[in-house]
Structures are given as structure tokens and as C-alpha cells.
Design a protein around this motif. Structure first.
Motif, PDB file in Angstrom:
ATOM      1  N   TRP A  44       0.840  -1.172   0.014  1.00 57.11           N
ATOM      2  CA  TRP A  44      -0.015   0.044   0.100  1.00 57.11           C
ATOM      3  C   TRP A  44       0.892   1.255  -0.002  1.00 57.11           C
ATOM      4  CZ3 TRP A  44      -4.880  -0.625  -1.191  1.00 57.11           C
ATOM      5  CH2 TRP A  44      -5.603  -1.957  -0.800  1.00 57.11           C
ATOM      6  N   ILE A  45       1.913   1.207   0.871  1.00 58.29           N
ATOM      7  CA  ILE A  45       2.908   2.277   0.915  1.00 58.29           C
ATOM      8  C   ILE A  45       3.519   2.647  -0.478  1.00 58.29           C
ATOM      9  CG2 ILE A  45       4.903   3.269   1.756  1.00 58.29           C
ATOM     10  CD1 ILE A  45       4.367   1.813   4.436  1.00 58.29           C
ATOM     11  N   GLY A  46       3.797   1.593  -1.274  1.00 59.18           N
ATOM     12  CA  GLY A  46       4.387   1.703  -2.462  1.00 59.18           C
ATOM     13  C   GLY A  46       3.176   2.407  -3.524  1.00 59.18           C
ATOM     14  N   GLY A  47       2.119   1.795  -3.371  1.00 60.73           N
ATOM     15  CA  GLY A  47       1.022   2.552  -4.271  1.00 60.73           C
ATOM     16  C   GLY A  47       0.760   4.077  -3.856  1.00 60.73           C
ATOM     17  N   VAL A  48       0.772   4.455  -2.766  1.00 62.78           N
ATOM     18  CA  VAL A  48       0.852   5.862  -2.379  1.00 62.78           C
ATOM     19  C   VAL A  48       2.077   6.694  -2.989  1.00 62.78           C
ATOM     20  CG1 VAL A  48       0.852   7.614  -0.690  1.00 62.78           C
ATOM     21  CG2 VAL A  48      -0.438   5.468  -0.418  1.00 62.78           C
TER      22      VAL A  48
ATOM     23  N   ILE B 222       9.890  14.123  -7.376  1.00 59.16           N
ATOM     24  CA  ILE B 222      11.454  13.384  -7.450  1.00 59.16           C
ATOM     25  C   ILE B 222      11.550  12.572  -5.975  1.00 59.16           C
ATOM     26  CG2 ILE B 222      13.712  13.941  -7.257  1.00 59.16           C
ATOM     27  CD1 ILE B 222      13.158  16.207  -9.224  1.00 59.16           C
ATOM     28  N   PHE B 223      10.740  13.424  -4.949  1.00 58.80           N
ATOM     29  CA  PHE B 223      10.864  12.728  -3.590  1.00 58.80           C
ATOM     30  C   PHE B 223      10.244  11.405  -3.628  1.00 58.80           C
ATOM     31  CE2 PHE B 223       9.263  12.381   0.576  1.00 58.80           C
ATOM     32  CZ  PHE B 223      10.279  12.285   1.265  1.00 58.80           C
ATOM     33  N   ALA B 224       9.007  11.426  -3.915  1.00 65.91           N
ATOM     34  CA  ALA B 224       8.336  10.175  -3.827  1.00 65.91           C
ATOM     35  C   ALA B 224       8.803   9.125  -4.801  1.00 65.91           C
ATOM     36  CB  ALA B 224       7.003  10.613  -4.368  1.00 65.91           C
ATOM     37  N   GLY B 225       9.264   9.622  -6.057  1.00 68.50           N
ATOM     38  CA  GLY B 225       9.922   8.595  -6.851  1.00 68.50           C
ATOM     39  C   GLY B 225      10.875   8.007  -6.447  1.00 68.50           C
ATOM     40  N   THR B 226      11.944   8.709  -5.689  1.00 74.37           N
ATOM     41  CA  THR B 226      13.074   8.291  -5.149  1.00 74.37           C
ATOM     42  C   THR B 226      12.994   6.954  -4.122  1.00 74.37           C
ATOM     43  OG1 THR B 226      14.361  10.331  -5.628  1.00 74.37           O
ATOM     44  CG2 THR B 226      15.374   8.753  -3.895  1.00 74.37           C
ATOM     45  N   PHE B 227      11.970   7.444  -3.148  1.00 70.41           N
ATOM     46  CA  PHE B 227      11.491   6.555  -2.169  1.00 70.41           C
ATOM     47  C   PHE B 227      10.835   5.389  -2.550  1.00 70.41           C
ATOM     48  CE2 PHE B 227      12.745  10.041   0.587  1.00 70.41           C
ATOM     49  CZ  PHE B 227      13.068   9.390   1.846  1.00 70.41           C
ATOM     50  N   PHE B 228      10.120   5.400  -3.717  1.00 65.20           N
ATOM     51  CA  PHE B 228       9.207   4.504  -4.518  1.00 65.20           C
ATOM     52  C   PHE B 228      10.188   3.468  -4.974  1.00 65.20           C
ATOM     53  CE2 PHE B 228       7.876   2.318  -8.209  1.00 65.20           C
ATOM     54  CZ  PHE B 228       6.591   1.868  -7.811  1.00 65.20           C
ATOM     55  N   ILE B 229      11.377   3.735  -5.547  1.00 65.14           N
ATOM     56  CA  ILE B 229      12.392   3.033  -6.410  1.00 65.14           C
ATOM     57  C   ILE B 229      13.262   2.369  -5.128  1.00 65.14           C
ATOM     58  CG2 ILE B 229      14.692   2.979  -7.527  1.00 65.14           C
ATOM     59  CD1 ILE B 229      13.140   5.190  -9.313  1.00 65.14           C
ATOM     60  N   ARG B 230      13.462   3.172  -4.180  1.00 68.81           N
ATOM     61  CA  ARG B 230      14.312   2.488  -3.006  1.00 68.81           C
ATOM     62  C   ARG B 230      13.426   1.536  -2.178  1.00 68.81           C
ATOM     63  NH1 ARG B 230      18.758   2.863   0.224  1.00 68.81           N
ATOM     64  NH2 ARG B 230      18.374   2.506   2.224  1.00 68.81           N
ATOM     65  N   ARG B 231      12.277   1.715  -2.190  1.00 70.39           N
ATOM     66  CA  ARG B 231      11.257   0.774  -1.399  1.00 70.39           C
ATOM     67  C   ARG B 231      11.195  -0.604  -2.269  1.00 70.39           C
ATOM     68  NH1 ARG B 231       7.678   0.102   2.667  1.00 70.39           N
ATOM     69  NH2 ARG B 231       5.874  -1.046   2.263  1.00 70.39           N
ATOM     70  N   GLN B 232      10.919  -0.270  -3.657  1.00 77.32           N
ATOM     71  CA  GLN B 232      10.512  -1.461  -4.471  1.00 77.32           C
ATOM     72  C   GLN B 232      11.713  -2.596  -4.316  1.00 77.32           C
ATOM     73  OE1 GLN B 232       7.269  -1.873  -5.593  1.00 77.32           O
ATOM     74  NE2 GLN B 232       7.505  -0.193  -4.028  1.00 77.32           N
TER      75      GLN B 232
END
Length: 528
Positions: free
Chosen positions: A248-252, A286-296
């Protein structure tokens, strides 16, 4: 590698045949008894075992794409809606921006939800959400509520676009996957034709509300078909050791990244690229995309398996889809100004030209699917893109004295290339997905199309208007045909925009060629 259980005869009720006569199927192997580990279980179905029922199921799945394509009618209705609510065009256009942005932002989430919870469940959820939105928009008392319920519609639309390719792929063996996906994309293009024609009739004889009310019977039929005809198709098929959790966090984070990017593009073209609002939106993306990639990359069950983009076929298919829709979108938002203001044709004639393009796409999508099954999807995607590229380049040869026939021929060839490309590229992408990742594959493909279109409207539209205003600052673009100087300025901006669009499609062609090369390299690496 396939793990096929001993075939069993279908003596009981088979879910996906529910509602149809079962005579003739009783002694055939139960399709649902075939389980796949690394490849699609339907690949074990022989051509003789394919039935008309599966094609009916495909039409039910394609109804979701058809409903999505009907939304072209909203573009036609925007002036009427603006007049009804006494709202400015800028406010009314939020119906389009919020709808497209939400659709693109949620597709990764919807695709993965289909893989985790069941493709059919998410597809039906999308249909129900879409249907409720049609009612809500139709009864809306204000433009603000219309915009709000358009977001609800986009939630349903994102599910339909992400899941439909996955369901279609799960119905048929890989050797006819292209034909199945070609039929699905062709039905979607028919939706554009019907939506355009229906919008003209509805706005002439009824209220703008019927642009939305008129879809409800189709929504109900699609829901009924999904509940009955495709029972047992696209259900979650994992053992207890394979059950995954949903990120869910990745979805957000994915939603914030994509919405932030789209917002930044729109704000930049509206108020300026160096404004604080633009930097804030881009920073959020950029902030959300960076954390998304790291999380995935670190969680065991990611929303998107980033490793799939290391596959040259998947990366090439994604890039070619993105750049094709980004470059070719000039035909939908720049060409109408040329036809209306410079050529002086009526709105009816413009509608016919757009219909020619949609008819061409709908006819050549199944052809592209068939040819991709026959000669391989890699070659057909390259061929389709090459046709589009040459057609777009030919637009730069048009002048203010060009005939409608010259424009019509170009529209047909663009539609031909896009039809050939759509089904074959989708087959290319879906062919690289495991059974457990079909929803994610459909989402990635659909998201690339949407992102390309949204980016094109922002960047190429801004390029076109900026060049024209620089050349003719004293003449409004809607009056571009009023003087020889303004006509010359318009044609210069027109040609530059089409050159830019052609250059973008050329990048897509290179991406498609890379996917073809990757497919050739991996042809002998499959384990059967």
C-alpha cells in the motif's frame, strides 16, 4: 516449466462456461486443471480446444476498454458543460486533467492489486466504480462536483485499462495472444468512433448529462458479463507458500510521483517553468519517486518488480509505447486548429477526419495482432512505428492550400501504423510476464500510453502555442487565418511541432528495434 496435472473430464460445472450450454465439453480436459509455474497455463490448450466461449469472454473483457474509449465524447462536450455551469474553460478543463492524472497515477496500483487479489475481482470493482461515477456525474449540481466525480471515474478507469490486457492474455495460449489482444484493442478503437458519433447526437438533441447517462446500459451489460461469463477466469492462483502481501505504501508513493510530475508539467506551461509552484510539484514527484524505487528494491513483495525493466524486451516495449503516444498526439490537439483555422473546414469535416483515424486503428489492430502471431511481435511493432513516423513527417509538407484529401490520407496511414503497433507491442510486453505478474504487465503498458499522451499535451502543446505567439504576438491563435502573416506564423509553429513529434516517434522506433533485438536473443532461452 509447466507442471500439468493429469487431465480430468469436466463432469461438474466449469466456472468459465457458466451460463452456456455444456454439451460437447463434457469429455474435454478441464482447462482449469492445468497449473503453470513459469509460463501461462493456457499455453497447453490445443487449437482444437479453443471455443467460441473464450471469444465471448474476450468481448466481455474488451468492454472495459470500450467504456474507457467512450470518454472521447467528454472532449466534445466541454464547451456545453462550461456554458451550463457558467464556468471558465480553465475550470472545466480540470475534468480532463484530473481524470487523466488519476488514471495514470493509479494504474500500477490496480495492476498489482489484480495480481494479488485476483484479476477478475479488480476488473469488476473497476466496472462498478466506473458505473457509479457515470450516475454521480450525470446528477452533479455543480462543476466542482463534476470534477470530483471524474476522479472517481478515473479510479474505475485505471482498473479497467490495467486489468483488461491481463485477462485477455490469461484466456488464450501465447500462439494466438496477438490476435486476442488485437481484437481487444480494436474494440477499444470502435469505442472512440461510437463516442464521437454519440456525442454529436446527444449534444444536438439531449443534455450534456446524457454523455454520461448513455454509458450506463453498457456498464450494466459489462458487469453482468463479468459476473457470469468470465467466472473462474483471472482468479488468484497461488499456493499458500506463494501468497503475497500488497504494498500500500508503494501505491501511495507511485501515485504521488506520477501526479506530482503531471502537475508540474501543467503548472509550468500555465504560469511558468521557473515558478515556485512548478518546483514544489516537481520536488514532490522526485522525492516520492526516489523513495518508491528504493522501497521496491528492498521489500519482498514490491508493487512493481523493477528487475523486469532490465529485460531489453520489456524496456523497449515500454519506451516505444511512451514515445509513440507522446509524438503522435499532435494529431489530436494541433491538427484540429490547422483544419479549422487555416483550411477553414467545419467541425463536421474535422469529425470525419478524426473518425478516419479511429476506423483505421480499429481495422488494423486485429491485423497487427494476427501478423504478430505469424511473424513475431518484434517485427510488426517496428513496422507500425515506421509507418507512423513516415506519416508524421509527411505532415510537415502540408501548406495552407493543402486539400482535405491530403490530410485524410495521412490520417488513415497514422491510424494504420498505430493499429499495427498497438496489438503487437502489447503482445510483446505481455509475452514477457509471468502468470502471477500479468496485472503488472498490463498496468505498465497502459501507464506508458497515458503518460505519453499527458506529457505530449503539456510539452508539445506549449511548444506550439509559444512559437506561434512569438511569431505573431498581436493575433490570437483562434484568429490565425485572418492575415497572411499570422497564417505563416501558424504554419511555422505547425511544422516545428510535427518535426518535434516525428523526432520523438523516432526515439520510439529505436526503442522498438531494441525490443525486437532482445526478443531475438531470448527466443531459444525458454524452458518448456
Amino acid at each position: 516449466m509447466l507442471n500439468i496435472q493429469k487431465p480430468a473430464t469436466c463432469r461438474g460445472r466449469v466456472d468459465f462456461l457458466a451460463g452456456f450450454p455444456r454439451s460437447g465439453y463434457r469429455n474435454r480436459p478441464c482447462i482449469h486443471k492445468i497449473v503453470s509455474v513459469n509460463e501461462k497455463h493456457v499455453d497447453s490448450i490445443s487449437d482444437g480446444s479453443l471455443t467460441w466461449v473464450q471469444w465471448v469472454q474476450l468481448l466481455v473483457v474488451a468492454s472495459g476498454v470500450f467504456l474507457s474509449s467512450l470518454d472521447v465524447s467528454v472532449n466534445v462536450a466541454l464547451p456545453r458543460i462550461s456554458d451550463y455551469f457558467y464556468s471558465s474553460p480553465t475550470t472545466t478543463y480540470l475534468m480532463i486533467i484530473f481524470y487523466l492524472g488519476t488514471t495514470v497515477g493509479l494504474q500500477l496500483t490496480m495492476g498489482r492489486a489484480g495480481d494479488v487479489f485476483g484479476l477478475r475481482k479488480i476488473f469488476i470493482l473497476g466496472l462498478v466504480t466506473y458505473s457509479l461515477a457515470m450516475l454521480a456525474i450525470g446528477f452533479s449540481p455543480s462543476i466542482q462536483s463534476v470534477v470530483g466525480f471524474r476522479v472517481l471515474q478515473a479510479v474505475g478507469n485505471s482498473a479497467l485499462l490495467a486489468i483488461a490486457p491481463a485477462l485477455a492474455t490469461s484466456l488464450f495460449p501465447s500462439r494466438i495472444r496477438g490476435r486476442a489482444l488485437g481484437v481487444m484493442t480494436g474494440v477499444g478503437s470502435v469505442g472512440m468512433i461510437v463516442g464521437t458519433l454519440y456525442a454529436g447526437v446527444a449534444l444536438e438533441y439531449m443534455s450534456w448529462r446524457w454523455i454520461f447517462f448513455g454509458r450506463i446500459p453498457i456498464c450494466l451489460l459489462a458487469i453482468l458479463g463479468s459476473v457470469t461469463v468470465i467466472r473462474g477466469v483471472g482468479n488468484q492462483n497461488k499456493s499458500s507458500s506463494e501468497v503475497t502481501s500488497f504494498d500500500w505504501i508503494g501505491g501511495v508513493l507511485a501515485f504521488m510521483c506520477l501526479i506530482g510530475f503531471i502537475a508540474a508539467m501543467n503548472i509550468a506551461t500555465a504560469v511558468g517553468w521557473l515558478r515556485a509552484e512548478t518546483f514544489v510539484s516537481l520536488g514532490i514527484s522526485i522525492f516520492a519517486g526516489t523513495f518508491f524505487i528504493r522501497r521496491q528494491s528492498i521489500i519482498p513483495d514490491p508493487l512493481v518488480k523493477l528487475g523486469i525493466m532490465k529485460d531489453l524486451v520489456v524496456a523497449g516495449a515500454f519506451g516505444s509505447n511512451l514515445f509513440l503516444y507522446m509524438g503522435s498526439f499532435v494529431n489530436l490537439f494541433i491538427l484540429p486548429y490547422f483544419v479549422g483555422e487555416i483550411i477553414g473546414a467545419s467541425s463536421f469535416v474535422l469529425g470525419i477526419l478524426l473518425l478516419l483515424n479511429a476506423v483505421s486503428v480499429s481495422l488494423f489492430s486485429p491485423v497487427g495482432g494476427y501478423l504478430s502471431d505469424r511473424f513475431g511481435p518484434g517485427f510488426i511493432t517496428v513496422l507500425g512505428l515506421l509507418i507512423v513516423l513516415l506519416a508524421l513527417i509527411s505532415y510537415t509538407l502540408l501548406t495552407a492550400d493543402s486539400s482535405l484529401r491530403q490530410i485524410a490520407v495521412r490520417m488513415v496511414f497514422v491510424g494504420m501504423g498505430m493499429g499495427l503497433f498497438q496489438s503487437s507491442n502489447l503482445s510483446l510486453m505481455m509475452g514477457k510476464m509471468k502468470l502471477s505478474d500479468l496485472g503488472s504487465g498490463g498496468a505498465v503498458s497502459s501507464m506508458s500510453r497515458g503518460l505519453g499522451s499527458v506529457t505530449a499535451v503539456t510539452l508539445l502543446g506549449w511548444t506550439f502555442t509559444s512559437i506561434y505567439e512569438w511569431k505573431s504576438p498581436a493575433v490570437d491563435i483562434l484568429q490565425a487565418g485572418s492575415s497572411p502573416d499570422s497564417v505563416a506564423s501558424f504554419m511555422y509553429a505547425f511544422q516545428v511541432s510535427y518535426i518535434a513529434g516525428s523526432a520523438i516517434v523516432l526515439i520510439g522506433l529505436v526503442s522498438s528495434a531494441a525490443a525486437w533485438i532482445g526478443l531475438k536473443r531470448s527466443e531459444n532461452s525458454f524452458v518448456v
